[in-house]
Write an enzyme that holds these catalytic residues in place. Structure first.
Site, PDB file in Angstrom:
ATOM      1  NE  ARG A 232      -4.280  -1.430  -0.163  1.00  0.00           N
ATOM      2  CZ  ARG A 232      -4.243  -2.409  -0.895  1.00  0.00           C
ATOM      3  NH1 ARG A 232      -3.167  -2.476  -1.871  1.00  0.00           N
ATOM      4  NH2 ARG A 232      -5.266  -3.121  -1.167  1.00  0.00           N
ATOM      5  CD  GLU A 261      -2.049   2.842  -6.485  1.00  0.00           C
ATOM      6  OE1 GLU A 261      -3.081   2.203  -6.636  1.00  0.00           O
ATOM      7  OE2 GLU A 261      -1.331   2.474  -5.890  1.00  0.00           O
ATOM      8  CG  HIS A 279      -1.829  -1.283  -7.565  1.00  0.00           C
ATOM      9  ND1 HIS A 279      -2.498  -0.401  -6.723  1.00  0.00           N
ATOM     10  CD2 HIS A 279      -1.762  -2.559  -7.116  1.00  0.00           C
ATOM     11  CE1 HIS A 279      -2.889  -1.424  -5.801  1.00  0.00           C
ATOM     12  NE2 HIS A 279      -2.404  -2.485  -5.989  1.00  0.00           N
TER      13      HIS A 279
END
Length: 528
Positions: A232, A261, A279
């Site tokens: 995270r 993000e 990601h």
């Protein structure tokens, strides 16, 4: 029963097939903003989400029929867990499906940041032959500090050991014995920071772990450390990491996750000492297939049979453990339902005791089940096993769990005692064999009754002829007796009948029954 399911951002073909095979109605939508979600969520029993939609309090309040939220993969940062729990909505994820993919990406990032692979690749593609600028370091013989020894952290540790790394770990929830079995040397956070050549993060995000690596942590790290974060983004303070990279205290970082993000501030992602990916930890065909299928199975099983697997806001149960505890959870719920209807008045205090084999399981499972049965029998709105206990406490019910170590004459026993402003009543039950529920005590009177279906509860004098008198009365009323359990307490003059009947006993019959000689009380209970 047919349920309506909303899938936001799609679902795998196999997962879709699993849901449709049950006759569920499945709607697939793209990620939607809150204002649009609020307009459409009301009829859905289940919602499957990814990271693009927010299940916040506004959406949850509008989702009047919602029973479960399913999140493929691990992260549930976009779900307001407090609001979901308050509304009684079960939140599940499917953490096992992307385990291998995330662990493999972590290794790729580790190697990339150690050998400056992306920078060297970019230089070569720009037409340069610059070998000296991209000299790196070996992994073999170095120390890797793993922060968070959950499933992914353990998988990374196991794989990195094969690369010749010495593995240390920090996790306040892991015992030294477990760490030893994993061949991981357990350290304090400060020890790990000050002695690690590489650090990889695999812990969950909470108020305690936000900015776990911040200004103070970077002041303690071993100079020249390289950091990998595929967990995270908020675990790292961006400004502190930038300063540490610029000063050279951190030699490099490999990041798959970011505070925002996509990033709004690109300084970190574009830093020359940072290896960045957008990601993609779970972005493999295999992982997406597994997590999509896993969450579809979990949602299906929850809707069909109440099976709780990989819950985020309740106790998480494996399939085997669920099979073991489900009968006792059903018994606790039936006993709560029984008391809720048999004991009139405002709820004040509920005492619960769990004995025999049941003491080996987390009692929250049985407490929540009993309180859920109690409140549902009182027709409390929007109560489920998820929010039953907090809802009961809000209503002023004191919940007390017995701590007695007394032995009982059953392999397992659940005992409940409910006090209201009008009376106090107790019941106890057990599970015979695999899943045969029995009521074995009612208000101090030993009985043998099955707590299911429509039941007529009769309290009467302990004297001859009572069974025939009540049976004849019910016959005259056209009420058929399916099953009967009897009990008496010698010397007290008290006896009880627990009669399973076919059909509803009318209000007029319930009013007339206590007028029969020797009948003290009669109540009609619906136990399900």
């Amino acid at each position: 029963m047919s349920y309506k399911i909303l899938c936001l951002e799609g679902i795998t073909d196999r997962g879709l097939g699993i849901l449709k095979a049950e006759g569920f109605s499945v709607d697939i939508q793209k990620a939607l903003p809150t204002a649009e979600l609020v307009k459409i969520v009301a009829p859905y029993d289940a919602i499957l989400i990814r990271s693009g939609s927010q299940m916040n309090a506004e959406v949850l309040d509008a989702a009047k029929s919602l029973k479960v939220i399913g999140r493929p993969g691990v992260g549930v940062d976009n779900v307001d867990l407090a609001a979901a729990t308050r509304r009684g909505v079960m939140v599940m994820n499917s953490p096992m499906g992307n385990l291998v993919s995330t662990a493999e990406l972590t290794l790729a990032l580790l190697l990339a940041v150690a050998r400056n692979i992306p920078q060297a690749d970019a230089s070569l593609k720009a037409g340069k032959w610059d070998r000296k600028s991209f000299a790196g370091v070996e992994l073999s013989g170095k120390r890797l500090g793993v922060i968070g020894l959950g499933r992914i952290g353990r998988e990374v540790a196991n794989r990195c050991r094969a690369l010749g790394l010495e593995i240390t770990g920090y996790d306040p929830f892991v015992s030294p014995a477990l760490a030893e079995s994993l061949h991981v040397k357990l350290l304090s956070l400060d020890e790990l920071l000050s002695t690690s050549d590489f650090i990889t993060l695999h812990t969950t995000l909470s108020k305690d772990t936000k900015h776990l690596l911040g200004k103070e942590a970077f002041a303690k790290i071993k100079p020249g450390v390289r950091i990998v974060n595929a967990a995270r983004g908020e675990l790292i303070d961006d400004e502190a990491l930038l300063a540490a990279l610029d000063s050279g205290r951190v030699a490099g970082a490999a990041l798959d996750v970011y505070t925002q993000e996509p990033p709004v501030d690109w300084r970190l992602a574009k830093h020359p000492k940072v290896v960045g990916t957008p990601h993609v930890g779970a972005a493999t065909a295999e992982a997406q297939e597994r997590v999509g299928t896993d969450i579809a199975v979990q949602v299906r099983d929850f809707l069909k049979g109440g099976v709780i697997q990989q819950a985020v806001n309740f106790l998480s149960l494996s399939g085997d453990l669920y099979d073991q505890v489900k009968p006792a959870m059903n018994l606790a719920a039936r006993l709560g339902t029984f008391l809720g209807q048999a004991c009139p008045g405002k709820l004040e205090r509920l005492e619960l005791g769990f004995y025999g084999d049941l003491k080996e399981f987390d009692s929250k499972l049985f407490v929540s089940s009993a309180v859920n049965g109690l409140l549902q029998s009182r027709q409390v709105e929007s109560v489920t096993i998820v929010n039953a206990v907090p809802r009961a406490k809000e209503m002023g019910l004191e919940i007390v769990e017995a701590t007695s170590s007394a032995t009982v004459g059953f392999a397992n026993l659940i005992a409940l005692r409910l006090a209201t402003n009008e009376t106090t009543l107790s019941v106890a039950g057990t599970v015979f064999g695999r899943d045969h529920l029995r009521l074995v005590d009612f208000d101090g009177v030993e009985v043998d009754a099955v707590p299911e279906g429509d039941v007529l509860l009769v309290r009467n004098d302990d004297r001859p002829g009572m069974v025939g008198q009540v049976g004849s009365f019910l016959g005259r009323e056209g009420v058929n007796i399916a099953r009967m359990g009897l009990g008496r307490k010698p010397g007290s003059g008290r006896a009880v009948m627990i009669i399973e009947v076919e059909g509803v006993v009318s209000a007029a019959a319930l009013e007339a029954l206590p007028k029969l000689p020797g009948v003290r009380e009669a109540r009609f209970l619906r136990l399900g």
